[in-house]
Design a protein around this motif. Structure first.
Motif, PDB file in Angstrom:
ATOM      1  N   LYS A 140      42.672  29.647  38.794  1.00 20.62           N
ATOM      2  CA  LYS A 140      43.777  30.573  39.028  1.00 20.62           C
ATOM      3  C   LYS A 140      43.267  31.991  38.803  1.00 20.62           C
ATOM      4  O   LYS A 140      42.594  32.274  37.808  1.00 20.62           O
ATOM      5  N   VAL A 141      43.600  32.865  39.743  1.00 24.32           N
ATOM      6  CA  VAL A 141      43.146  34.258  39.691  1.00 24.32           C
ATOM      7  C   VAL A 141      44.359  35.169  39.853  1.00 24.32           C
ATOM      8  O   VAL A 141      45.243  34.896  40.671  1.00 24.32           O
ATOM      9  N   ILE A 142      44.390  36.231  39.085  1.00 29.63           N
ATOM     10  CA  ILE A 142      45.422  37.255  39.259  1.00 29.63           C
ATOM     11  C   ILE A 142      44.744  38.553  39.701  1.00 29.63           C
ATOM     12  O   ILE A 142      43.770  38.993  39.078  1.00 29.63           O
ATOM     13  N   ILE A 143      45.196  39.108  40.822  1.00 29.22           N
ATOM     14  CA  ILE A 143      44.618  40.321  41.399  1.00 29.22           C
ATOM     15  C   ILE A 143      45.613  41.459  41.244  1.00 29.22           C
ATOM     16  O   ILE A 143      46.754  41.365  41.706  1.00 29.22           O
ATOM     17  N   TYR A 144      45.172  42.513  40.604  1.00 31.48           N
ATOM     18  CA  TYR A 144      46.011  43.699  40.418  1.00 31.48           C
ATOM     19  C   TYR A 144      45.771  44.643  41.588  1.00 31.48           C
ATOM     20  O   TYR A 144      44.662  45.133  41.793  1.00 31.48           O
ATOM     21  N   GLY A 150      42.862  44.269  47.835  1.00 31.61           N
ATOM     22  CA  GLY A 150      43.364  43.130  47.083  1.00 31.61           C
ATOM     23  C   GLY A 150      43.717  41.963  47.979  1.00 31.61           C
ATOM     24  O   GLY A 150      43.443  40.802  47.649  1.00 31.61           O
ATOM     25  N   GLN A 151      44.309  42.269  49.133  1.00 31.75           N
ATOM     26  CA  GLN A 151      44.708  41.191  50.042  1.00 31.75           C
ATOM     27  C   GLN A 151      43.490  40.509  50.664  1.00 31.75           C
ATOM     28  O   GLN A 151      43.473  39.290  50.838  1.00 31.75           O
ATOM     29  N   THR A 199      41.875  45.773  41.460  1.00 28.43           N
ATOM     30  CA  THR A 199      41.540  46.525  42.678  1.00 28.43           C
ATOM     31  C   THR A 199      42.429  47.754  42.823  1.00 28.43           C
ATOM     32  O   THR A 199      42.433  48.390  43.869  1.00 28.43           O
ATOM     33  N   MET A 200      43.181  48.097  41.777  1.00 28.48           N
ATOM     34  CA  MET A 200      44.166  49.172  41.896  1.00 28.48           C
ATOM     35  C   MET A 200      43.503  50.544  42.012  1.00 28.48           C
ATOM     36  O   MET A 200      42.451  50.792  41.421  1.00 28.48           O
ATOM     37  N   PRO A 201      44.148  51.474  42.739  1.00 26.77           N
ATOM     38  CA  PRO A 201      43.694  52.861  42.728  1.00 26.77           C
ATOM     39  C   PRO A 201      44.031  53.508  41.398  1.00 26.77           C
ATOM     40  O   PRO A 201      44.842  52.971  40.621  1.00 26.77           O
ATOM     41  N   LEU A 202      43.421  54.643  41.125  1.00 23.76           N
ATOM     42  CA  LEU A 202      43.740  55.385  39.901  1.00 23.76           C
ATOM     43  C   LEU A 202      44.894  56.337  40.172  1.00 23.76           C
ATOM     44  O   LEU A 202      44.795  57.231  41.020  1.00 23.76           O
ATOM     45  N   VAL A 226      36.842  46.303  39.942  1.00 26.27           N
ATOM     46  CA  VAL A 226      36.312  46.967  41.126  1.00 26.27           C
ATOM     47  C   VAL A 226      37.285  48.049  41.598  1.00 26.27           C
ATOM     48  O   VAL A 226      37.161  48.567  42.697  1.00 26.27           O
ATOM     49  N   GLY A 227      38.258  48.380  40.733  1.00 31.66           N
ATOM     50  CA  GLY A 227      39.230  49.421  41.066  1.00 31.66           C
ATOM     51  C   GLY A 227      38.728  50.776  40.619  1.00 31.66           C
ATOM     52  O   GLY A 227      37.909  51.416  41.287  1.00 31.66           O
ATOM     53  N   ARG A 228      39.180  51.208  39.455  1.00 38.36           N
ATOM     54  CA  ARG A 228      38.718  52.461  38.874  1.00 38.36           C
ATOM     55  C   ARG A 228      38.522  52.275  37.377  1.00 38.36           C
ATOM     56  O   ARG A 228      39.298  51.600  36.703  1.00 38.36           O
TER      57      ARG A 228
END
Length: 313
Positions: A140-144, A150-151, A199-202, A226-228
């Motif tokens: 199970k993985v949760i992607i922010y 992210g998609q 993967t969210m932007p800052l 891998v976001g910020r």
């Protein structure tokens, strides 16, 4: 789309020479100036209608430009804690970033599931001791962040049977996610997941997002950023690693880059550090997206890469 007359374009980048070769092959009528970062001057800006760059120099006035194009996917270097002139169109590069990041994340998840480090250590010891690798379909993985990157990451993982959850401001359902949770309601899922991926932007909302409140809900999971870097409270991250709430962390981005040599993350046994390479803009892709955006602007066609400067992405 309003008509923008773009005659003079500045391209500011460490790869300005490669971009020059690729763009000049198109024999465009626009006039260009190609400069390395650090050489942009006020007189250059007064000459220009548009600017393509990875960063903005903080002491210059960009308000008279008609269009600014980010050569990277992220725009926090343009918007985070900075005012943006409302009359200036801001676009960003959209290319293979999603696929690159998906493959980056998949590689480290597989490395973990296949016990690469353990088998390598036993090889050095000439120790024949079998371990049964785990399966992607059991994870199970949760992607922010459920945007393009992210998609695409969710798509790649779900194709292998991974149960993928997403977290976004809206909680709006998205393809490839079993469920998308709102930011305020994701904590209950954290104890169930095997991996967290940021993967969210800052933005003002995501700065320092991954703190004690998040990590204390996690149970022996892996964390991939891998976001910020500024989205992570590094002290809380180190504490979570030391308390074994996090099994490991793979970090491609940091609040300060390059990461200072004295930083404790360098020497932590549970941390893998990469130098912001999970989604690199190649000259070819950077030029292609810029040229496509320019053509659409001149032909008044809809753009798919406009940045909402109010949201910060």
């Amino acid at each position: 789309m309003r008509l923008l007359q773009i005659d003079h374009i500045l391209v500011i980048s460490p790869m300005y020479n490669q971009l020059r070769l690729l763009i000049e092959k198109e024999n465009l009528l626009n006039q260009f100036r190609f400069l390395p970062e650090g050489e942009l001057s006020e007189s250059d800006l007064r000459w220009a209608d548009a600017l393509a760059a990875f960063n903005l120099k903080g002491d210059l006035d960009y308000s008279h430009l008609k269009w600014v194009h980010s050569l990277g996917a992220g725009v926090d270097r343009f918007l985070y804690q900075k005012p943006w002139p409302e009359n200036v169109l801001l676009t960003r590069t959209v290319c293979s970033f999603g696929q690159r990041i998906a493959e980056y994340c998949l590689s480290y998840i597989l490395k973990d599931l296949q016990f690469h480090d353990e088998f390598h250590a036993r090889q050095r010891e000439k120790n024949w001791q079998p371990m049964t690798p785990k399966m992607l379909g059991e994870q199970k993985v949760i992607i922010y962040g459920t945007g393009e990157i992210g998609q695409e990451t969710a798509k790649s993982l779900s194709q292998f049977g991974v149960e993928v959850y997403g977290v976004s401001l809206s909680g709006k359902p998205k393809e490839y996610f079993k469920e998308v949770l709102m930011v305020d309601s994701h904590f209950g899922k954290l104890s169930e997941v095997d991996y967290l991926i940021n993967t969210m932007p800052l933005t003002e909302q995501t700065a320092g997002f991954f703190d004690e409140r998040v990590f204390e809900q996690v149970n022996d999971a892996g964390f991939i950023n891998v976001g910020r870097g500024a989205s992570v409270n590094e002290g809380a991250l180190l504490s979570a690693l030391n308390r074994k709430q996090l099994r490991f962390a793979v970090l491609d981005v940091f609040a300060v880059e390059p990461l200072p040599s004295e930083h404790p993350l360098w020497n932590h046994s549970g941390v893998v550090i990469t130098p912001h390479i999970s989604a690199v803009t190649t000259p070819e892709e950077g030029a292609a997206c810029f040229l496509d955006t320019l053509r659409k602007l001149e032909e008044r066609k809809p753009l798919g890469n406009v940045v909402d400067w109010n949201k910060g992405y």
